[in-house]
Design a protein around this motif. Structure first.
Motif, PDB file in Angstrom:
ATOM      1  N   UNK A  32     -21.222   3.339  35.321  1.00 21.79           N
ATOM      2  CA  UNK A  32     -22.654   3.017  35.211  1.00 21.79           C
ATOM      3  C   UNK A  32     -22.961   2.449  33.825  1.00 21.79           C
ATOM      4  N   UNK A  33     -22.364   3.014  32.782  1.00 20.93           N
ATOM      5  CA  UNK A  33     -22.625   2.518  31.423  1.00 20.93           C
ATOM      6  C   UNK A  33     -22.118   1.098  31.203  1.00 20.93           C
ATOM      7  N   UNK A  34     -21.263   0.597  32.067  1.00 17.34           N
ATOM      8  CA  UNK A  34     -20.798  -0.786  31.956  1.00 17.34           C
ATOM      9  C   UNK A  34     -21.859  -1.771  32.437  1.00 17.34           C
ATOM     10  N   UNK A  35     -22.873  -1.266  33.122  1.00 17.82           N
ATOM     11  CA  UNK A  35     -23.971  -2.095  33.604  1.00 17.82           C
ATOM     12  C   UNK A  35     -24.901  -2.417  32.445  1.00 17.82           C
ATOM     13  N   UNK A  36     -25.206  -3.682  32.265  1.00 19.98           N
ATOM     14  CA  UNK A  36     -26.102  -4.082  31.180  1.00 19.98           C
ATOM     15  C   UNK A  36     -27.476  -3.449  31.370  1.00 19.98           C
TER      16      UNK A  36
END
Length: 77
Positions: free
Chosen positions: A28-32
């Protein structure tokens, strides 16, 4: 840049283990636009995601979780 910070709650059918939660968190943290992702020890099936609506949508975050194989749904925005 549009900066509208909002949040969404995602409910997982199964309670995620610490390892599964860490996997979801990493993806999820890879999502901008993601500001934070957390869960309360008293309601571990509910994931609270704070994000910038100018960069992503709640549905995209849900797709990340379900794409990892977890049965989940949006509960609130």
């Amino acid at each position: 840049m549009n900066s509208k910070i909002t949040d969404v709650i995602i409910h997982t059918k199964e309670q995620l283990s610490e390892q599964q939660f860490a996997e979801v968190t990493d993806h999820v943290y890879k999502t901008e636009g993601i500001v934070s992702l957390s869960r309360n020890v008293h309601t571990p099936k509910f994931l609270m995601v704070v994000y910038n609506a100018g960069n992503t949508r709640a549905n995209n975050i849900l797709k990340t979780v379900t794409g990892l194989g977890y049965d989940a749904s949006l509960v609130g925005i």
